[in-house]
Scaffold this motif. Structure first.
Motif, PDB file in Angstrom:
ATOM      1  N   VAL A 105       0.862  -1.187   0.000  1.00  0.00           N
ATOM      2  CA  VAL A 105       0.000   0.000   0.000  1.00  0.00           C
ATOM      3  C   VAL A 105       0.897   1.234   0.000  1.00  0.00           C
ATOM      4  O   VAL A 105       1.728   1.419   0.877  1.00  0.00           O
ATOM      5  N   GLY A 107      -0.401   4.487  -1.163  1.00  0.00           N
ATOM      6  CA  GLY A 107      -1.267   5.592  -1.589  1.00  0.00           C
ATOM      7  C   GLY A 107      -1.297   6.751  -0.607  1.00  0.00           C
ATOM      8  O   GLY A 107      -1.968   7.753  -0.854  1.00  0.00           O
ATOM      9  N   GLY A 108      -0.572   6.614   0.510  1.00  0.00           N
ATOM     10  CA  GLY A 108      -0.637   7.657   1.546  1.00  0.00           C
ATOM     11  C   GLY A 108      -0.002   8.952   1.075  1.00  0.00           C
ATOM     12  O   GLY A 108       0.730   8.993   0.074  1.00  0.00           O
ATOM     13  N   GLN A 109      -0.284  10.012   1.804  1.00  0.00           N
ATOM     14  CA  GLN A 109       0.222  11.331   1.394  1.00  0.00           C
ATOM     15  C   GLN A 109       1.609  11.611   1.952  1.00  0.00           C
ATOM     16  O   GLN A 109       2.288  12.535   1.502  1.00  0.00           O
ATOM     17  N   GLY A 110       2.022  10.829   2.956  1.00  0.00           N
ATOM     18  CA  GLY A 110       3.355  11.007   3.524  1.00  0.00           C
ATOM     19  C   GLY A 110       3.603  12.426   4.007  1.00  0.00           C
ATOM     20  O   GLY A 110       4.699  12.959   3.841  1.00  0.00           O
ATOM     21  N   THR A 111       2.587  13.027   4.622  1.00  0.00           N
ATOM     22  CA  THR A 111       2.717  14.442   4.996  1.00  0.00           C
ATOM     23  C   THR A 111       3.828  14.670   6.024  1.00  0.00           C
ATOM     24  O   THR A 111       4.551  15.649   5.939  1.00  0.00           O
ATOM     25  N   ARG A 112       3.984  13.726   6.961  1.00  0.00           N
ATOM     26  CA  ARG A 112       4.996  13.929   8.004  1.00  0.00           C
ATOM     27  C   ARG A 112       6.404  13.907   7.425  1.00  0.00           C
ATOM     28  O   ARG A 112       7.283  14.610   7.866  1.00  0.00           O
ATOM     29  N   LYS A 119       6.057   8.363  -1.625  1.00  0.00           N
ATOM     30  CA  LYS A 119       6.966   7.919  -0.565  1.00  0.00           C
ATOM     31  C   LYS A 119       7.871   6.769  -1.029  1.00  0.00           C
ATOM     32  O   LYS A 119       9.033   6.683  -0.638  1.00  0.00           O
ATOM     33  N   GLN A 187      -6.477   3.773  -5.208  1.00  0.00           N
ATOM     34  CA  GLN A 187      -7.482   3.755  -4.156  1.00  0.00           C
ATOM     35  C   GLN A 187      -8.460   4.913  -4.313  1.00  0.00           C
ATOM     36  O   GLN A 187      -8.242   5.823  -5.113  1.00  0.00           O
ATOM     37  N   PRO A 211      -6.787  10.549   0.142  1.00  0.00           N
ATOM     38  CA  PRO A 211      -6.978   9.103   0.021  1.00  0.00           C
ATOM     39  C   PRO A 211      -7.800   8.539   1.184  1.00  0.00           C
ATOM     40  O   PRO A 211      -7.733   9.055   2.302  1.00  0.00           O
ATOM     41  N   GLY A 213      -7.616   6.038   3.076  1.00  0.00           N
ATOM     42  CA  GLY A 213      -6.993   5.209   4.118  1.00  0.00           C
ATOM     43  C   GLY A 213      -6.558   3.864   3.579  1.00  0.00           C
ATOM     44  O   GLY A 213      -7.048   3.419   2.532  1.00  0.00           O
ATOM     45  N   HIS A 214      -5.628   3.196   4.298  1.00  0.00           N
ATOM     46  CA  HIS A 214      -5.177   1.897   3.765  1.00  0.00           C
ATOM     47  C   HIS A 214      -6.290   0.863   3.765  1.00  0.00           C
ATOM     48  O   HIS A 214      -6.249  -0.106   3.024  1.00  0.00           O
ATOM     49  N   VAL A 243       4.489   0.704   2.333  1.00  0.00           N
ATOM     50  CA  VAL A 243       5.619   1.137   1.519  1.00  0.00           C
ATOM     51  C   VAL A 243       6.766   1.710   2.362  1.00  0.00           C
ATOM     52  O   VAL A 243       7.895   1.795   1.893  1.00  0.00           O
ATOM     53  N   LYS A 398       8.710   7.484   8.816  1.00  0.00           N
ATOM     54  CA  LYS A 398       7.519   8.337   8.868  1.00  0.00           C
ATOM     55  C   LYS A 398       7.876   9.812   8.817  1.00  0.00           C
ATOM     56  O   LYS A 398       7.086  10.625   8.384  1.00  0.00           O
TER      57      LYS A 398
END
Ligand code: UTP
Length: 475
Positions: A105, A107-112, A119, A187, A211, A213-214, A243, A398
């Motif tokens: 997975v 698809g996260g935004q990896g904001t942190r 990512k 997603q 997105p 969420g996973h 990921v 993260k």
């Protein structure tokens, strides 16, 4: 739907402000906005606003909350040892017979982390700066070679990072993988909602979307046709990882074998928490079903509770490494009605104000709703949790610095490489305090597990003190 119909529909939910900029939109923009607005299930959105924004949900825990049982990482007696051996053999057979697919997975935004690209493209290996995607890809190549098989790899992206992700693989020739065996699926997205229950616009013709969420991966597997593809390829089990964890054993024969032997519908690796309040979901039992209770929902007294031997009662947390039976995912998504609960996160979301100016808020101003994959656990009839040595498989990236950072990940990758070498008899320079006195990178193209190191020990040049040592079978 024409403008009037849209307006009336939105008004009935108090969301007509979304059409404020309609008069100045061209035809294409109108279509885009109409398409976004029509794809929303407004009845469900209305319920969500009521249940997650206006009256934020309180997680009620049953008074008899129990920890979920787990298998130890190492067998504890002879009987268990024999069971683990048989399971591991079965896991090897399943991989070799092409019954296991990989699923990342991403698809996260990896904001942190604040990396200005997907990512998975983050350079992370300590010597060659290989990206997360490259490390996984090379590991898949090696696993295929090791088991003389083909392993399809599915990668979930989001509409926001799908294109750059695909491009990254194309530009890098799929890192040696056959493109036919690498599939991308996208997603779903959900609108951000202001704290007073209004959906936000990010542009005159677009909602502020993020997105889902996973947990959205189950629906995405189904809707993209990936599940059907797996079925055609004869896949029986899906190995799921995130990921941002380069240490994960993507295809772990013992884990796969235990999951299969126990006929588990979903399985999880479990980490022994290193602090009662460590930010990991807790594996619990509610009504005899395995359920993950987020650290933020776990009352501190329960998190700190110990048994008569002084061990934490809720000692096993989730590093988000799972296995799914393909038939379980098919069952869950079969009628397209799967609804995992939403989790709310209050975040800073840029939005258009009523004069059409893009506002970058300084304070959190909106709720993002997400579903989480571990909420599928209570739906599984049988679940296996296999504890894992944290040093061996868990190094999430993260953020840029501090805990779970690029720096901590480098250190953990280095230490694991050193351990694998030493266990195989290769000397590793260490400082007086025991820490590794060089940088070591083991190429996953050649070494996916300690066995690969043992089998090639004669070809490995021992790492040199204070140097950067890249170890592969090519050099
Ligand atoms: P995280 O919850 O750490 O989120 O995702 P993130 O997006 O990577 O980072 P932050 O919170 O914005 O800083 C854990 C894993 O789940 C995936 C991520 O790509 C990561 O592999 N994920 C998360 C998705 O695939 N989709 C999502 O909607 C959310």
């Amino acid at each position: 739907m024409d403008y009037q119909q849209l307006y009336e529909h939105l008004s009935s939910y108090g969301q007509e402000h979304l059409l404020d900029f309609w008069p100045r939109l061209d035809e294409q923009s109108r279509q885009r906005l109409t398409q976004q607005l029509s794809s929303i299930n407004w009845e469900m959105m209305h319920e969500c606003i009521k249940n997650y924004i206006q009256e934020p949900p309180i997680t009620e825990l049953p008074p008899d909350l129990q920890p979920a049982p787990s298998f130890p990482s190492e067998p504890e007696d002879e009987e268990q040892e024999a069971f683990y051996e048989a399971a591991e053999e079965e896991g090897c057979d399943l991989i070799a017979d092409g019954k296991v697919a990989g699923f990342t997975v991403a698809g996260g935004q990896g904001t942190r982390l604040g990396h200005n690209a997907p990512k998975g493209t983050l350079p992370i290996s300590p010597v060659r700066n290989k990206s997360l995607f490259q490390l996984f890809a090379e590991g898949v190549v090696r696993t295929q070679e090791k088991y003389c098989t083909e392993i399809p790899w599915y990668i979930m992206t989001s509409p926001a990072n799908d294109e750059p992700t695909r491009l990254f693989f194309q530009e890098n020739d799929y890192f040696g993988l056959d493109p036919d065996n690498v599939m991308f699926l996208t997603q779903g997205m959900l609108p951000a909602i202001s704290l007073d229950g209004k959906l936000l616009l990010s542009a005159p013709d677009s909602l502020a979307l993020s997105p889902d969420g996973h947990g959205g991966c189950l629906k995405a597997l189904k809707e993209s046709g990936a599940l059907a593809d797996m079925g055609q390829r004869g896949i029986e089990h899906i190995s799921y990882w995130q990921v941002d964890n380069p240490l994960v054993h993507m295809f772990d024969p013992l884990f796969i074998g235990l999951h299969a032997r126990m006929e588990a519908e979903m399985s999880c690796r479990g980490l022994i928490k290193n602090d009662p309040l460590e930010k990991l979901g807790n594996f619990c039992l509610i009504d005899d079903r395995v359920t993950v209770i987020e650290y933020s929902d776990m009352p501190e007294d329960l998190a700190r509770m110990t048994d008569e031997s002084g061990e934490l009662v809720f000692r096993v947390g989730s590093p988000a490494i799972h296995l799914f039976q393909l038939s379980f995912v098919e069952k869950l998504t079969g009628d397209n009605e799967l609804t995992l609960p939403f989790h709310r996160a209050v975040k800073k979301v840029p939005y258009l104000d009523d004069r059409g100016r893009l506002i970058e808020p300084n304070e959190p101003n909106a709720v993002k709703l997400e579903t989480f994959i571990f909420d599928a656990l209570p739906l599984a009839e049988e679940v296996v949790i296999l504890e894992v040595d944290r040093q061996e498989q868990f190094a999430p990236v993260k953020q840029k610095t501090g805990t779970d950072s690029i720096e901590s990940c480098h250190r953990l990758m280095n230490e694991r490489a050193a351990r694998w070498l030493e266990e195989a008899g290769v000397p590793v320079p260490r400082k007086q305090d025991g820490s590794v006195n060089c940088t070591i990178e083991l190429s996953p193209r050649d070494f996916v597990d300690p066995e690969d190191v043992r089998d090639n020990v004669s070809k490995i040049k021992p790492p040199q003190p204070e140097e950067e040592n890249y170890i592969s079978l090519e050099n």
